[in-house]
Scaffold this motif. Structure first.
Motif, PDB file in Angstrom:
ATOM      1  N   ALA A   6      28.041 -11.156 -10.082  1.00 33.24           N
ATOM      2  CA  ALA A   6      27.490 -12.484 -10.361  1.00 33.24           C
ATOM      3  C   ALA A   6      28.601 -13.475 -10.658  1.00 33.24           C
ATOM      4  CB  ALA A   6      26.518 -12.403 -11.533  1.00 33.24           C
ATOM      5  N   ALA A   7      29.652 -13.036 -11.357  1.00 32.25           N
ATOM      6  CA  ALA A   7      30.770 -13.924 -11.671  1.00 32.25           C
ATOM      7  C   ALA A   7      31.548 -14.296 -10.402  1.00 32.25           C
ATOM      8  CB  ALA A   7      31.687 -13.266 -12.692  1.00 32.25           C
ATOM      9  N   TRP A   8      31.754 -13.329  -9.512  1.00 35.40           N
ATOM     10  CA  TRP A   8      32.421 -13.631  -8.236  1.00 35.40           C
ATOM     11  C   TRP A   8      31.610 -14.658  -7.444  1.00 35.40           C
ATOM     12  CZ3 TRP A   8      37.200 -12.560  -6.687  1.00 35.40           C
ATOM     13  CH2 TRP A   8      37.874 -11.482  -7.253  1.00 35.40           C
ATOM     14  N   LEU A   9      30.299 -14.453  -7.367  1.00 33.24           N
ATOM     15  CA  LEU A   9      29.453 -15.384  -6.623  1.00 33.24           C
ATOM     16  C   LEU A   9      29.447 -16.761  -7.269  1.00 33.24           C
ATOM     17  CD1 LEU A   9      26.490 -12.987  -5.825  1.00 33.24           C
ATOM     18  CD2 LEU A   9      27.919 -14.154  -4.126  1.00 33.24           C
ATOM     19  N   ARG A  10      29.368 -16.792  -8.585  1.00 32.26           N
ATOM     20  CA  ARG A  10      29.368 -18.088  -9.273  1.00 32.26           C
ATOM     21  C   ARG A  10      30.656 -18.855  -8.969  1.00 32.26           C
ATOM     22  NH1 ARG A  10      29.383 -18.991 -15.856  1.00 32.26           N
ATOM     23  NH2 ARG A  10      29.609 -21.282 -15.780  1.00 32.26           N
ATOM     24  N   LEU A  11      31.795 -18.155  -8.987  1.00 31.42           N
ATOM     25  CA  LEU A  11      33.071 -18.807  -8.677  1.00 31.42           C
ATOM     26  C   LEU A  11      33.080 -19.332  -7.247  1.00 31.42           C
ATOM     27  CD1 LEU A  11      35.960 -19.486  -9.631  1.00 31.42           C
ATOM     28  CD2 LEU A  11      36.661 -17.235  -8.771  1.00 31.42           C
ATOM     29  N   SER A  12      32.521 -18.554  -6.322  1.00 30.87           N
ATOM     30  CA  SER A  12      32.522 -18.959  -4.910  1.00 30.87           C
ATOM     31  C   SER A  12      31.631 -20.173  -4.659  1.00 30.87           C
ATOM     32  CB  SER A  12      32.064 -17.795  -4.029  1.00 30.87           C
ATOM     33  OG  SER A  12      30.664 -17.573  -4.139  1.00 30.87           O
ATOM     34  N   LEU A  13      30.675 -20.421  -5.550  1.00 32.48           N
ATOM     35  CA  LEU A  13      29.682 -21.479  -5.339  1.00 32.48           C
ATOM     36  C   LEU A  13      30.054 -22.806  -5.989  1.00 32.48           C
ATOM     37  CD1 LEU A  13      26.462 -19.317  -5.906  1.00 32.48           C
ATOM     38  CD2 LEU A  13      27.187 -20.348  -3.731  1.00 32.48           C
ATOM     39  N   GLY A  18      37.096 -24.669  -3.609  1.00 31.89           N
ATOM     40  CA  GLY A  18      37.787 -24.179  -2.420  1.00 31.89           C
ATOM     41  C   GLY A  18      38.664 -22.969  -2.691  1.00 31.89           C
ATOM     42  N   GLY A  19      39.183 -22.427  -1.604  1.00 32.83           N
ATOM     43  CA  GLY A  19      39.987 -21.214  -1.706  1.00 32.83           C
ATOM     44  C   GLY A  19      41.247 -21.389  -2.523  1.00 32.83           C
ATOM     45  N   ARG A  20      41.899 -22.537  -2.370  1.00 32.71           N
ATOM     46  CA  ARG A  20      43.147 -22.752  -3.096  1.00 32.71           C
ATOM     47  C   ARG A  20      42.910 -22.768  -4.603  1.00 32.71           C
ATOM     48  NH1 ARG A  20      47.225 -27.958  -2.292  1.00 32.71           N
ATOM     49  NH2 ARG A  20      48.853 -27.246  -3.723  1.00 32.71           N
ATOM     50  N   GLY A  21      41.875 -23.486  -5.032  1.00 34.81           N
ATOM     51  CA  GLY A  21      41.557 -23.525  -6.446  1.00 34.81           C
ATOM     52  C   GLY A  21      41.124 -22.172  -6.978  1.00 34.81           C
ATOM     53  N   GLN A  22      40.335 -21.455  -6.199  1.00 32.76           N
ATOM     54  CA  GLN A  22      39.902 -20.117  -6.615  1.00 32.76           C
ATOM     55  C   GLN A  22      41.102 -19.202  -6.822  1.00 32.76           C
ATOM     56  OE1 GLN A  22      37.456 -19.203  -3.266  1.00 32.76           O
ATOM     57  NE2 GLN A  22      35.748 -20.487  -3.927  1.00 32.76           N
ATOM     58  N   ARG A  23      42.043 -19.239  -5.881  1.00 35.64           N
ATOM     59  CA  ARG A  23      43.211 -18.357  -5.985  1.00 35.64           C
ATOM     60  C   ARG A  23      44.097 -18.732  -7.180  1.00 35.64           C
ATOM     61  NH1 ARG A  23      42.721 -18.907  -0.480  1.00 35.64           N
ATOM     62  NH2 ARG A  23      44.271 -20.579  -0.362  1.00 35.64           N
ATOM     63  N   LYS A  24      44.214 -20.021  -7.467  1.00 42.43           N
ATOM     64  CA  LYS A  24      44.977 -20.441  -8.646  1.00 42.43           C
ATOM     65  C   LYS A  24      44.398 -19.843  -9.915  1.00 42.43           C
ATOM     66  CE  LYS A  24      47.002 -24.968  -7.495  1.00 42.43           C
ATOM     67  NZ  LYS A  24      46.980 -26.404  -7.875  1.00 42.43           N
ATOM     68  N   HIS A  58      28.496 -25.772 -13.582  1.00 45.61           N
ATOM     69  CA  HIS A  58      27.729 -25.465 -12.368  1.00 45.61           C
ATOM     70  C   HIS A  58      27.124 -24.060 -12.447  1.00 45.61           C
ATOM     71  CE1 HIS A  58      26.540 -25.995  -8.185  1.00 45.61           C
ATOM     72  NE2 HIS A  58      26.946 -24.758  -7.967  1.00 45.61           N
ATOM     73  N   HIS A  59      25.818 -23.983 -12.426  1.00 50.24           N
ATOM     74  CA  HIS A  59      25.105 -22.703 -12.412  1.00 50.24           C
ATOM     75  C   HIS A  59      24.035 -22.787 -11.321  1.00 50.24           C
ATOM     76  CE1 HIS A  59      26.790 -21.141 -16.219  1.00 50.24           C
ATOM     77  NE2 HIS A  59      26.777 -22.403 -16.594  1.00 50.24           N
ATOM     78  N   ASP A  60      24.322 -22.206 -10.166  1.00 52.65           N
ATOM     79  CA  ASP A  60      23.348 -22.242  -9.066  1.00 52.65           C
ATOM     80  C   ASP A  60      22.458 -21.008  -9.178  1.00 52.65           C
ATOM     81  OD1 ASP A  60      21.937 -22.511  -6.714  1.00 52.65           O
ATOM     82  OD2 ASP A  60      23.669 -23.183  -5.548  1.00 52.65           O
ATOM     83  N   GLU A  61      21.501 -21.095 -10.099  1.00 57.14           N
ATOM     84  CA  GLU A  61      20.642 -19.948 -10.354  1.00 57.14           C
ATOM     85  C   GLU A  61      19.793 -19.589  -9.132  1.00 57.14           C
ATOM     86  OE1 GLU A  61      20.965 -18.113 -12.826  1.00 57.14           O
ATOM     87  OE2 GLU A  61      22.263 -19.391 -14.046  1.00 57.14           O
ATOM     88  N   ALA A  62      19.398 -20.610  -8.354  1.00 61.50           N
ATOM     89  CA  ALA A  62      18.584 -20.344  -7.166  1.00 61.50           C
ATOM     90  C   ALA A  62      19.358 -19.504  -6.158  1.00 61.50           C
ATOM     91  CB  ALA A  62      18.120 -21.654  -6.530  1.00 61.50           C
ATOM     92  N   ALA A  63      20.646 -19.835  -5.950  1.00 60.08           N
ATOM     93  CA  ALA A  63      21.465 -19.072  -5.006  1.00 60.08           C
ATOM     94  C   ALA A  63      21.678 -17.645  -5.498  1.00 60.08           C
ATOM     95  CB  ALA A  63      22.809 -19.765  -4.798  1.00 60.08           C
ATOM     96  N   LEU A  64      21.904 -17.478  -6.795  1.00 59.02           N
ATOM     97  CA  LEU A  64      22.095 -16.132  -7.339  1.00 59.02           C
ATOM     98  C   LEU A  64      20.814 -15.309  -7.223  1.00 59.02           C
ATOM     99  CD1 LEU A  64      24.223 -16.877 -10.532  1.00 59.02           C
ATOM    100  CD2 LEU A  64      24.999 -15.904  -8.363  1.00 59.02           C
ATOM    101  N   ALA A  65      19.665 -15.954  -7.469  1.00 57.87           N
ATOM    102  CA  ALA A  65      18.397 -15.238  -7.351  1.00 57.87           C
ATOM    103  C   ALA A  65      18.125 -14.834  -5.910  1.00 57.87           C
ATOM    104  CB  ALA A  65      17.263 -16.113  -7.880  1.00 57.87           C
ATOM    105  N   ALA A  66      18.431 -15.747  -4.967  1.00 57.02           N
ATOM    106  CA  ALA A  66      18.225 -15.437  -3.546  1.00 57.02           C
ATOM    107  C   ALA A  66      19.117 -14.273  -3.117  1.00 57.02           C
ATOM    108  CB  ALA A  66      18.500 -16.665  -2.697  1.00 57.02           C
ATOM    109  N   THR A  67      20.360 -14.267  -3.608  1.00 61.37           N
ATOM    110  CA  THR A  67      21.278 -13.181  -3.260  1.00 61.37           C
ATOM    111  C   THR A  67      20.807 -11.857  -3.863  1.00 61.37           C
ATOM    112  OG1 THR A  67      23.112 -14.757  -3.153  1.00 61.37           O
ATOM    113  CG2 THR A  67      23.679 -12.427  -3.324  1.00 61.37           C
ATOM    114  N   THR A  68      20.299 -11.906  -5.075  1.00 62.09           N
ATOM    115  CA  THR A  68      19.770 -10.695  -5.702  1.00 62.09           C
ATOM    116  C   THR A  68      18.647 -10.095  -4.875  1.00 62.09           C
ATOM    117  OG1 THR A  68      20.364 -11.494  -7.916  1.00 62.09           O
ATOM    118  CG2 THR A  68      18.677  -9.774  -7.777  1.00 62.09           C
TER     119      THR A  68
END
Length: 355
Positions: A6-13, A18-24, A58-68
Motif C-alpha cells: 500500500a505504501a509503494w502504491l501510495r508513493l506511485s500515485l 514522478g520517477g525522479r522525485g520518487q527515487r530521491k 494525497h490519499h487516493d483511497e479509491a485507487a487503493l481499493a480498486a487495486t485491492t
C-alpha cells in the motif's frame, strides 16, 4: 493489501512527483513507509515544499481499493522495486517504475528477451516478417516483447504465442483496459499464455503521452530491439532511440526504397543499427547456436507469374507488361498465388510478393 505494498502504491500515485522525485526519496529514506513518516520540512529539503505537502496529504483511497479488488484474482500481481520478481533488466535503466502491475506469468520478466516493434499501418509483408521473426526467436528461447498496438506489434505477439517461448505486452493504459479494443482477444490470450504489464494505475485511459513513456520499458526489458517497418515519424524510432541510450542492440529490416514504411529502418541502419534479413542474423549476433529448421517454408506455389512479381507493389497492368500475359491470365494466377499465401493484395489494386 499488505501495508508495504500500500505504501509503494501510495508513493506511485502522488501527482507530479514522478520517477525522479520518487527515487530521491527512496535514496534518502529507504522504503516508502519511512518516507511517509517524515516531517514536511524534512521531505521539502529533497522535493520542495509544494510536493512535500502534496505527498503527505494525497490519499487516493479509491485507487487503493480498486487495486485491492483487482489483486483478488490469483494471476494479478503488483511488483515493487523491492520484489525479487521485479525485472532485473529494468533495474539497469535510468527510470524503472517503482511499481508494475502484472497479469500472467511474471517469470517471463527475467528471461532473455527481444523486442519487436514497428508501424501500426504495416504492410502485409511487414506483418508476415514480424510474425515469422517472433516465431523463430521464440523457439530459440527468447521472450518477445512488444506493445500490443495494431500492425507489427500484433503480428509479433501472435508469432510469439505460436512459439515455445513467450510474450510480454507492455501497455500504455491501465492493465485492466484492452487497447485497442480490436485486440481484446489477443490481450486475453497474452494474459493466459504470456504476460501483460503496465506502470499506470488501473483504469488509466489511452492517453497519448503515455505511449512514448511505456516504450522505454519495451526496450528496457530486452537485450535488443528489432524494428520491422517504420516511417520516419514512427513511435518505433523512439523505442529504438531509448534502446540505444539503455545500451541495447538495435536491429532493422531493410525494405523497398519506394516504401515510406522502410524509411525509418533505413535511417536507423545509417545511424548504426544492425541490418538483418533473417532471425538467424540476430541469433548469430547474440551468439545463440544455430536453430535447426527455423527458416519458415516458402508459401509460393509453382506459378509462371511469380518471377515477374517483385517485393515492391505493382499493378495488374504492370504485370501484363512484364509477363506478356493477358489480363485474364494474370488475374487467375494472382488469385492462385493469393490463396496460397504467396502474395498480398494491397489498397488500390496493387500486389506484393510475400516470400
Amino acid at each position: 493489501m499488505q501495508i508495504e505494498l500500500a505504501a509503494w502504491l501510495r508513493l506511485s500515485l502522488v501527482p507530479g512527483l514522478g520517477g525522479r522525485g520518487q527515487r530521491k526519496l527512496l535514496a534518502a529514506f529507504g522504503l516508502p513507509q519511512n518516507i511517509f513518516s517524515q516531517s514536511r520540512a524534512t521531505l521539502a529539503a529533497h522535493i520542495g515544499e509544494a510536493l512535500a505537502e502534496r505527498l503527505l496529504q494525497h490519499h487516493d483511497e479509491a485507487a487503493l481499493a480498486a487495486t485491492t479488488r483487482w489483486l483478488e484474482t490469483p494471476a494479478h500481481r503488483v511488483l515493487s522495486l523491492a520484489d525479487r520478481e521485479y525485472p532485473s533488466a529494468l533495474l539497469e535503466t535510468d527510470d524503472p517504475p517503482i511499481v508494475l502491475f502484472v497479469r500472467g506469468d511474471p517469470a517471463l520478466l527475467n528471461k532473455p528477451a527481444i523486442a519487436i516493434v514497428g508501424s501500426r499501418n504495416a504492410t502485409a509483408q511487414g506483418r508476415l516478417n514480424a510474425e515469422n521473426f517472433a516465431k523463430v526467436l521464440g523457439d530459440a528461447g527468447f521472450v518477445i516483447v512488444s506493445g500490443l498496438a495494431l500492425g507489427i506489434d500484433t503480428a509479433a505477439h501472435r508469432g510469439a504465442l505460436s512459439s515455445s517461448g513467450g510474450t510480454i505486452a507492455v501497455l500504455g493504459t491501465g492493465i485492466d483496459r484492452a487497447y485497442p479494443s480490436s485486440n481484446a482477444g489477443l490481450h486475453d490470450a497474452i494474459a493466459e499464455r504470456g504476460l501483460l504489464i503496465s506502470e499506470f494505475p488501473l483504469g488509466t485511459p489511452p492517453l497519448s503521452n503515455n505511449f512514448p513513456r511505456r516504450n522505454r520499458l519495451i526496450s528496457g526489458l530486452a537485450r535488443g530491439v528489432l524494428v520491422v517497418e517504420a516511417a520516419l515519424s514512427s513511435g518505433s524510432l523512439i523505442t529504438a532511440k531509448q534502446a540505444g541510450e539503455q545500451g541495447r542492440d538495435i536491429y532493422a529490416i531493410p525494405g523497398s526504397i519506394h516504401s515510406p514504411f522502410s524509411r525509418g529502418c533505413h535511417a536507423l541502419i545509417r545511424q548504426g543499427a544492425k541490418l538483418v534479413e533473417s532471425a538467424q542474423d540476430i541469433l548469430e549476433e547474440l551468439k545463440v547456436p544455430n536453430q535447426a529448421g527455423t527458416a519458415p517454408p516458402s508459401a509460393l506455389s509453382p506459378n509462371p507469374l511469380i518471377e515477374h512479381i517483385g517485393y515492391d507493389a505493382c499493378s495488374i497492368d504492370e504485370l501484363c507488361r512484364r509477363s506478356g500475359l493477358t489480363p485474364e491470365s494474370v488475374s487467375a494466377m494472382l488469385l492462385q498465388l493469393e490463396l496460397s499465401g504467396g502474395i498480398a493484395m494491397l489498397p488500390g489494386g496493387m500486389y506484393q510478393r510475400l516470400n
